[in-house]
Each structure stands twice: as structure tokens, then as C-alpha cells.
Design a protein around this motif. Structure first.
Motif, PDB file in Angstrom:
ATOM      1  N   GLN A  34      54.100  46.339  44.454  1.00 21.04           N
ATOM      2  CA  GLN A  34      55.027  47.326  45.064  1.00 21.04           C
ATOM      3  C   GLN A  34      54.920  48.609  43.877  1.00 21.04           C
ATOM      4  OE1 GLN A  34      56.124  47.840  48.338  1.00 21.04           O
ATOM      5  NE2 GLN A  34      54.504  46.052  48.593  1.00 21.04           N
ATOM      6  N   THR A  35      54.952  48.200  42.548  1.00 21.87           N
ATOM      7  CA  THR A  35      55.059  49.187  41.647  1.00 21.87           C
ATOM      8  C   THR A  35      53.769  50.169  41.647  1.00 21.87           C
ATOM      9  OG1 THR A  35      54.092  47.849  39.932  1.00 21.87           O
ATOM     10  CG2 THR A  35      56.500  47.667  40.203  1.00 21.87           C
TER      11      THR A  35
ATOM     12  N   HIS B  83      52.761  51.059  44.622  1.00 24.98           N
ATOM     13  CA  HIS B  83      52.670  51.455  45.798  1.00 24.98           C
ATOM     14  C   HIS B  83      51.679  50.648  46.870  1.00 24.98           C
ATOM     15  CE1 HIS B  83      55.227  54.432  43.893  1.00 24.98           C
ATOM     16  NE2 HIS B  83      54.510  54.581  43.064  1.00 24.98           N
TER      17      HIS B  83
ATOM     18  N   ALA C 170      52.219  43.677  32.871  1.00 28.76           N
ATOM     19  CA  ALA C 170      53.584  43.241  33.905  1.00 28.76           C
ATOM     20  C   ALA C 170      53.735  41.546  33.652  1.00 28.76           C
ATOM     21  CB  ALA C 170      53.652  43.614  35.140  1.00 28.76           C
TER      22      ALA C 170
ATOM     23  N   GLU D 107      55.950  42.071  43.776  1.00 28.99           N
ATOM     24  CA  GLU D 107      56.715  43.143  43.234  1.00 28.99           C
ATOM     25  C   GLU D 107      55.841  43.873  42.404  1.00 28.99           C
ATOM     26  OE1 GLU D 107      60.869  40.042  42.696  1.00 28.99           O
ATOM     27  OE2 GLU D 107      59.526  40.765  41.033  1.00 28.99           O
TER      28      GLU D 107
END
Length: 271
Positions: free
Chosen positions: A197-198, A200, A143, A194
Motif C-alpha cells: 500500500q505504501t 500505492h 521496510a 501494508e
């Protein structure tokens, strides 16, 4: 740091708050100081070791004529970001955009915005002890690599470590990476959240188990603290799972508070 300077490049473009400015256009004057290392170019007389200021001027003109922004601030911000992303040798830039025909109804020579932007070096700790830990760490690295505001420079090996903080839980998989970023510390933190959060990520237990944990360790050599973020991370000297992988990729990085290298801090922790 050396500089290539561009002074008062004139570009006809369509930026402004008023519809007439967007439709009719007007003159903008751009000056820039492009900071890079010119030693090799100077010794070799090789243009590939420098930046072609003619090509840079053409790039500035193309960008400003192909986009429309209401604010000079936005035009300057986006242009700086574009140049930093497209010119591999550019380390930082000071940019001024003047608007000599600004429609304010009063006599003035020009209105202008001047900003300075550049790449910053950050070190980020990665950790996971729930589920596919290697997959979560791989996903975080990927990412960051795919983010246009980031350049991942080095990634340590993944190491298995015991939990820290007294909470009974499974062993962790940890790593540290070095990244160049155009983001401010808080913007970088938001991006890391962010990515968490991907995966979880939940924050139910302090120092508890987590699918993915991303922490900013260092940001350049800055010393900074507020209610949200402290740089350098205050727990670094106590954490083997940070010092050990970071010693692999940056052993001689000097902690700006303790004035010791990462290797020295790691050896001190092991003593």
C-alpha cells in the motif's frame, strides 16, 4: 535443538486486570526453555557461543518490572518477543508465567500461561513493472529490514522477466528474499500488504501491472491453505521469475509438496 532451561524465577511485578494489582504488585514465577545450538559452546568452553542464563534472568526481571500488562497472555507474548529480538542466538522459546497470588477468591496453587514462540523462515517474491520498479523493490526490502519482527537473511539479484498470465504489459523486475520472522503466516501477509500500500498498489486486473507485488512463497516447510492464503504458493513450479532468483539464494531448498529442490524445479521448467 538444544535447550537452556530457567526454572521458577521469582519476579515481583505489577501485572493484572484489577487496579490494586497494578498498584500493589505481586509475585510472578517464570520458567523458560531457551532453544539454541550449544555444540560450539560445549566444544570451546566459550560463553560467547552460548547464552548467559544469569543475564537472561536479569533481562526477564527488568522487562517484567518496567512494563505493566493486564493479561498474563500479553506479558508472556511481549516477553517472548523481547527475548527473541535481543538474544541473537535464541531460535525459539517456551515460556511459562505463573501467578500464585491470583485474586480469584478460591484456593489454588497457581494460575499460569504457557506459550511457545520462535523465528520462522519465509521466502518472499518481489515484483514490479510500473514506475520506478527498482525503487519499489528497494523500498520493500528496506521496510522488511526495519521491521523488528523480521531479519532479512538473503536477497537475490533483481532480474528482468516477461509478464506472466497473458496480460499485455511491460516487463517486470523480480527478486526473491529470505527472511526470518516472528509473525504468523497471516500476520506476515498483512505486513506485506501494508508495504504494498505504501507503493500505492492496486488490484484491478488479475496478473496485471502493479507498482509492487509481494507474495509468500514458503513458510518453514508448512503446508497450509484457507480462503486467503496458500502455502507453499501454488504457482511456484510454473514461474521462472520465482525459481530463477530463488535458485540463486536457496538452490537446495526442498519443496515440501513436490519433494524436489528449487534447482531441480527450475531445470524442469526450462526443459
Amino acid at each position: 535443538m538444544d535447550e537452556i532451561r530457567i526454572k521458577q524465577l521469582e519476579v515481583f511485578a505489577h501485572h493484572g486486570v484489577f487496579p490494586e494489582e497494578n498498584r500493589l504488585g505481586q509475585k510472578f514465577v517464570i520458567s523458560a526453555a531457551l532453544r539454541t545450538h550449544l555444540r560450539t559452546a560445549g566444544l570451546t568452553d566459550d560463553l560467547t557461543q552460548s547464552m548467559d542464563y544469569g543475564a537472561v534472568c536479569a533481562e526477564i526481571q527488568t522487562f517484567l518490572t518496567q512494563h505493566t500488562f493486564q493479561l498474563l497472555e500479553t506479558a508472556a507474548e511481549k516477553l517472548c518477543e523481547h527475548l527473541l529480538q535481543t538474544l541473537p542466538l535464541l531460535d525459539s522459546i517456551q515460556l511459562e508465567i505463573e501467578k500464585p497470588w491470583a485474586p480469584i477468591g478460591l484456593p489454588l496453587k497457581t494460575a499460569a500461561v504457557c506459550i511457545e514462540r520462535g523465528w520462522h523462515m519465509a521466502y518472499i517474491a518481489l515484483g514490479s513493472n510500473i514506475g520506478d520498479s527498482k525503487g519499489y523493490l528497494d523500498g520493500a526490502v528496506q521496510a522488511l529490514e526495519q521491521d523488528e519482527t523480521m531479519r532479512v537473511e538473503r536477497v537475490s539479484d533483481y532480474i528482468v522477466t516477461k509478464p506472466y498470465g497473458g496480460v499485455e504489459q511491460d516487463d517486470f523486475l523480480n527478486a526473491v528474499l529470505c527472511v526470518k520472522t516472528l509473525r504468523t503466516p497471516h500476520e506476515l501477509l498483512d505486513r506485506l500488504h501494508e508495504i504494498e500500500q505504501t507503493a500505492h498498489r492496486t488490484r484491478e486486473i488479475h496478473w496485471g501491472p502493479r507498482t509492487l507485488d509481494l507474495d509468500i512463497l514458503f513458510y518453514d516447510e508448512e503446508l497450509f491453505s484457507d480462503d486467503v492464503l496458500t502455502i507453499p504458493h501454488p504457482e511456484i513450479p510454473k514461474r521462472d521469475f520465482v525459481l530463477r532468483p530463488m535458485a540463486q539464494i536457496a538452490p537446495y531448498f526442498v519443496h515440501p509438496v513436490y519433494h524436489k529442490t528449487i534447482m531441480q524445479l527450475w531445470e524442469q521448467l526450462q526443459a
